[in-house]
Scaffold this motif. Structure first.
Motif, PDB file in Angstrom:
ATOM      1  N   TYR A  22       1.412   3.202  12.198  1.00  0.00           N
ATOM      2  CA  TYR A  22       0.818   2.310  13.211  1.00  0.00           C
ATOM      3  C   TYR A  22      -0.125   3.055  14.162  1.00  0.00           C
TER       4      TYR A  22
ATOM      5  N   GLY B  75      -0.150  -4.879  10.304  1.00  0.00           N
ATOM      6  CA  GLY B  75      -0.104  -3.797  11.276  1.00  0.00           C
ATOM      7  C   GLY B  75      -1.492  -3.287  11.597  1.00  0.00           C
TER       8      GLY B  75
ATOM      9  N   PRO C 257       1.256   0.461   7.269  1.00  0.00           N
ATOM     10  CA  PRO C 257       1.619   1.011   8.582  1.00  0.00           C
ATOM     11  C   PRO C 257       2.869   1.873   8.568  1.00  0.00           C
TER      12      PRO C 257
END
Length: 337
Positions: A100, A125, A68
């Motif tokens: 993300y 994530g 992420p």
């Protein structure tokens, strides 16, 4: 029970890396060792058809790693450990950082599939269970690291995030803090750490509440902003649990802006035990994730699946608290006698 690559390595007295190299026809293995491993495979009935994907010659000996945030020291250190173990096992690692963002996750997964990687490792994530289920139906080996999907049967290496949040909060409670704030992101690992935080408060009979909002990013700036808002409110917080080391550094900076001494006026606990926790001033008390073990374990599980291993394993590691100088006993103002 069907024998595994672990059984072969143990019986032959070699590492999993050596067995993997022999399976994938990699060099650097003596004929004596190779013959010994092949003999053990035969004795254990670890038959070549179990390793069909590895023996077809269609492998690219590459694995995709979807992270992420590569700027976060935890993920950069984890990527390095995975890459090091991949090199030992004869695999190249293709690293993708998604910030993300779901659209980037999907883009990179499609890219990795187009490159015919032998497997994909998804890091903490990644929240889209539907995408994972779809990949599993495509028979592409997929593993998860630093996160747990309890409802999905998938090779997983993670820590007990609930326990991590619990020991971080308990440490502060035992130092005499009762007004302990938390900074977290709305991702599974952080939500579990928050559960541990609330459980610790409950177990110690502490009823402390403040207006909680999830962090939007996992960086120092966000940690500073959120801690500043909490310190500017009427919560009276004397300590913070931050769900990663960068957010913890932000909380320290916010405290210093308010003129607080760290840790005399404000104690802060981080999470991850990255290099930044050691070199920051003051060195950061933090929950340690065994990053080296996580990298090794997830690579071994992934390569075993590429080699035809059946069944999935979940390896949940135990976190540890590393106490440094960002926390101390809460000393209330002395009353003149």
């Amino acid at each position: 029970m069907r024998p595994t690559i672990y059984d072969v390595a143990k019986e032959a007295g070699v590492s999993i890396a050596t067995v993997s190299k022999i399976i994938n026809h990699k060099g650097g293995i003596s004929e004596r060792t190779k013959n010994n491993v092949l003999r053990v495979m035969k004795e254990l009935n670890y038959h070549p058809n179990i390793m069909a994907t590895a023996l077809t010659g269609k492998n690219t000996n590459s694995i995709g790693l979807v992270l992420p945030d590569l700027a976060n020291p935890f993920f950069s250190e984890l990527a390095r450990k995975i890459e090091d173990r991949g090199h030992e096992l004869g695999y190249s690692i293709m690293i993708c950082s998604t910030d993300y963002k779901k659209e980037k996750e999907l883009k990179y997964i499609q890219l990795l599939k187009s490159k015919s990687v032998d497997a994909i490792i998804l890091a903490s994530g990644f929240e889209d269970e539907e995408v994972i289920s779809r990949l599993l139906k495509e028979k592409l080996p997929v593993s998860i690291v630093a996160k747990n999907f309890p409802s999905i049967s998938i090779n997983t290496v993670a820590i007990d995030d609930f326990q991590g949040g619990y020991i971080a909060t308990t440490h502060l409670l035992e130092l005499g803090h009762t007004k302990i704030a938390i900074i977290a992101r709305d991702v599974y690992s952080n939500r579990e750490r928050m559960r541990g935080y609330y459980q610790a408060l409950m177990d110690y009979g502490v009823d402390y509440k403040f207006e909680f909002r999830f962090a939007t990013e996992s960086n120092v700036e966000t940690g500073t902003r959120m801690a500043r808002e909490i310190l500017d409110s009427e919560t009276g917080a004397t300590a913070f649990v931050a769900c990663n080391d960068l957010l913890a550094i932000g909380a320290i900076q916010a405290g210093r802006e308010k003129g607080f001494n760290i840790p005399n006026d404000l104690s802060v606990v981080g999470f991850d035990n990255t290099i930044i926790a050691e070199v920051y001033d003051p060195p950061l008390t933090t929950v340690s994730q065994p990053i080296g073990d996580m990298g090794k374990e997830i690579m071994d599980l992934t390569v075993a699946e590429i080699a035809g291993e059946k069944g999935k394993r979940k390896v949940i590691l135990v976190p540890d608290l590393i106490v440094r100088r960002s926390t101390r006993i809460r000393v209330d103002e002395m009353i003149d006698e």
